[in-house]
Design a protein around this motif. Structure first.
Motif, PDB file in Angstrom:
ATOM      1  N   UNK A   1       0.868  -1.173   0.000  1.00  0.00           N
ATOM      2  CA  UNK A   1       0.000   0.000   0.000  1.00  0.00           C
ATOM      3  C   UNK A   1       0.905   1.223   0.000  1.00  0.00           C
ATOM      4  N   UNK A   2       0.866   1.980  -1.078  1.00  0.00           N
ATOM      5  CA  UNK A   2       1.824   3.058  -1.250  1.00  0.00           C
ATOM      6  C   UNK A   2       1.400   4.323  -0.530  1.00  0.00           C
ATOM      7  N   UNK A   3       2.391   5.005   0.048  1.00  0.00           N
ATOM      8  CA  UNK A   3       2.169   6.325   0.639  1.00  0.00           C
ATOM      9  C   UNK A   3       2.119   7.422  -0.411  1.00  0.00           C
ATOM     10  N   UNK A   4       2.725   7.179  -1.569  1.00  0.00           N
ATOM     11  CA  UNK A   4       2.878   8.218  -2.584  1.00  0.00           C
ATOM     12  C   UNK A   4       1.645   8.287  -3.477  1.00  0.00           C
TER      13      UNK A   4
ATOM     14  N   UNK B   1       9.698   7.162   0.700  1.00  0.00           N
ATOM     15  CA  UNK B   1      10.340   8.353   1.284  1.00  0.00           C
ATOM     16  C   UNK B   1       9.354   9.181   2.114  1.00  0.00           C
ATOM     17  N   UNK B   2       8.682   8.488   2.997  1.00  0.00           N
ATOM     18  CA  UNK B   2       7.731   9.079   3.936  1.00  0.00           C
ATOM     19  C   UNK B   2       7.457   8.008   4.980  1.00  0.00           C
ATOM     20  N   UNK B   3       6.615   8.334   5.940  1.00  0.00           N
ATOM     21  CA  UNK B   3       6.272   7.347   6.958  1.00  0.00           C
ATOM     22  C   UNK B   3       4.795   6.998   6.867  1.00  0.00           C
ATOM     23  N   UNK B   4       4.495   5.713   7.007  1.00  0.00           N
ATOM     24  CA  UNK B   4       3.100   5.283   7.018  1.00  0.00           C
ATOM     25  C   UNK B   4       2.944   3.987   7.783  1.00  0.00           C
ATOM     26  N   UNK B   5       1.805   3.854   8.436  1.00  0.00           N
ATOM     27  CA  UNK B   5       1.454   2.591   9.085  1.00  0.00           C
ATOM     28  C   UNK B   5      -0.043   2.367   8.951  1.00  0.00           C
ATOM     29  N   UNK B   6      -0.408   1.129   8.648  1.00  0.00           N
ATOM     30  CA  UNK B   6      -1.819   0.827   8.523  1.00  0.00           C
ATOM     31  C   UNK B   6      -2.084  -0.658   8.496  1.00  0.00           C
ATOM     32  N   UNK B   7      -3.298  -1.012   8.102  1.00  0.00           N
ATOM     33  CA  UNK B   7      -3.732  -2.405   8.118  1.00  0.00           C
ATOM     34  C   UNK B   7      -4.873  -2.577   7.124  1.00  0.00           C
TER      35      UNK B   7
ATOM     36  N   UNK C   1       9.103  12.525  -0.214  1.00  0.00           N
ATOM     37  CA  UNK C   1       8.040  12.589  -1.209  1.00  0.00           C
ATOM     38  C   UNK C   1       6.739  13.054  -0.556  1.00  0.00           C
ATOM     39  N   UNK C   2       5.794  13.467  -1.414  1.00  0.00           N
ATOM     40  CA  UNK C   2       4.457  13.797  -0.942  1.00  0.00           C
ATOM     41  C   UNK C   2       3.734  12.524  -0.498  1.00  0.00           C
ATOM     42  N   UNK C   3       2.657  12.702   0.271  1.00  0.00           N
ATOM     43  CA  UNK C   3       1.905  11.550   0.780  1.00  0.00           C
ATOM     44  C   UNK C   3       0.432  11.654   0.409  1.00  0.00           C
TER      45      UNK C   3
END
Length: 423
Positions: free
Chosen positions: A294-297, A327-333, A360-362
């Motif tokens: 699952x991409x943050x970008x 190039x960002x931070x993300x956490x999920x499910x 990068x942008x999110x």
């Protein structure tokens, strides 16, 4: 100071004294120009009874590893090394087998005349004893500045960490001698030479369609990876078992490694992954690869990864899926794993992190469009992650270089499995 820290400190002091003693009666010390460099611990399938080391030298002698229990330093075993590649010097690897679990060993590597300094590492225990590991996203850019500061902050904050996981893009230019030098310098000879490093190939470890010339010589696998069909799978996929955790490394670089036959290449890894997860004797599972499912970008989508691997992660209830690339931070499910309590989920946790300076942008779109939810997401922030595994509990903390906690959660398996936000 914990018992583990005290034991390691005493072992290190003992090693320093022993090294000074041994230099006078053994082979002469190497000059800075000829001493082995880039010494790093690479995990075997079972780090409780064996250990692989790799290093590079400029000499022409026969590579050897000298190793002894720290408690009985005169009982030195010599292990013949092998040449694993030649780029900027000659790379070597040696594996010591038949080691005792949870034991301090002192070692040095060299060519019989020029040796590295004596260092100490500790084998994993044979059981699920508590330990901490570190997780780094892309170092890649600003290695000697931002990446180095983050690595040193992580090592200072977690001096007892026994293992480090790198989720790809260790460097920006796959075959840059200076960038690989910066990467080793960022972590420092003590960290690379005293703790195991679980490394994952990212797209920047590829030059066009070729894996970096540095990769195989520096990071040989235990030889338990996916099938040899297609290029690079045996040298970029593997698993290692460490104190109750099975760490599984996949290669998500289908665009670089298998532009033709990508689906077959991914399916082979999926079949291998399923076998590795089905046969896991440990209570915990951590899977790592570079490109997020699952991409943050906002402009990225790795649909082939989801098709090939997501159901397997969910079916086997993998605990952590550690990724980089965005190039960002993300956490999920997966959204279906949410509960009535907004701070609690079940099932696998998917994370994306960056350690270097490029950002990068999110956007949440790729998560929500594909049946997942974002719990934490932010841009323009480099982090390192410390993960503590202790019995039925896993605690995950993401921090910036100054120690600020930006995300944390715990997984509790004492009665089923729940994942609870703790920040």
């Amino acid at each position: 100071m914990s018992d583990s820290a005290a034991r390691r400190t005493l072992a290190a002091l003992g090693t320093a004294v022993l090294a000074l003693t041994c230099v006078a009666v053994t082979s002469p010390a190497a000059s800075a120009a000829t001493a082995p460099e880039r010494v790093i611990l690479v995990p075997t399938a079972d780090p409780s009874t064996s250990q692989t080391l790799t290093w590079r030298s400029q000499g022409s002698g026969s590579p050897v590893l000298e190793i002894a229990p720290a408690a009985t330093p005169d009982q030195v075993t010599t292990v013949e090394g092998t040449e694993t590649g030649s780029v900027g010097g000659t790379f070597h690897a040696a594996t010591a087998d038949g080691l005792a679990p949870d034991t301090d060993y002192r070692y040095r590597v060299g060519d019989g005349t020029a040796f590295s300094r004596w260092r100490t590492f500790t084998t994993a225990s044979s059981g699920a004893d508590p330990f901490t590991f570190l997780y780094f996203g892309d170092v890649q850019n600003g290695i000697s500045t931002g990446g180095a500061a983050m690595a040193q902050a992580a090592l200072a904050a977690e001096p007892d960490a026994e293992l480090a996981v790198h989720a790809g893009d260790l460097v920006n230019d796959a075959d840059s001698e200076s960038e690989w030098t910066d990467w080793f310098n960022a972590f420092g000879a003590e960290a690379t030479g005293t703790m195991n490093h679980v490394t994952t190939a990212g797209n920047h470890e590829y030059a066009l369609l070729s894996l970096s010339d540095y990769w195989r010589p520096q990071f040989p696998t235990p030889g338990n990876g996916a099938s040899s069909w297609g290029r690079h799978l045996p040298s970029t996929t593997y698993y290692t078992d460490y104190q109750g955790v099975r760490f599984v490394v996949l290669n998500s670089n289908y665009r670089q490694a298998a532009p033709i036959g990508s689906r077959i290449w991914m399916d082979i890894q999926q079949n291998w992954l399923e076998d590795v997860l089905a046969d896991n004797p440990h209570p915990w599972t951590v899977v790592t690869f570079h490109h997020p499912v699952f991409s943050n970008s906002p402009d990225r989508d790795n649909a082939l990864l989801r098709r090939a691997w997501l159901d397997t992660f969910e079916d086997y209830d993998v605990d952590l899926v550690l990724q980089g690339h965005d190039h960002s931070y993300g956490r999920g499910n997966v959204a279906a794993n949410a509960t009535a309590d907004p701070a609690v989920q079940t099932g696998p946790v998917y994370t994306v992190a960056v350690t270097g300076t490029k950002m990068y942008d999110i956007s949440e779109d790729n998560w929500t469009d594909n049946g997942a939810e974002v719990r934490v997401q932010f841009s323009d922030t480099s982090t390192y992650q410390a993960v503590e595994v202790d019995g039925d509990t896993l605690r995950y903390t993401a921090r910036t270089a100054d120690g600020t906690v930006v995300d944390s959660f715990s997984i509790d398996k004492s009665d089923g499995k729940t994942v609870t936000d703790t920040l």
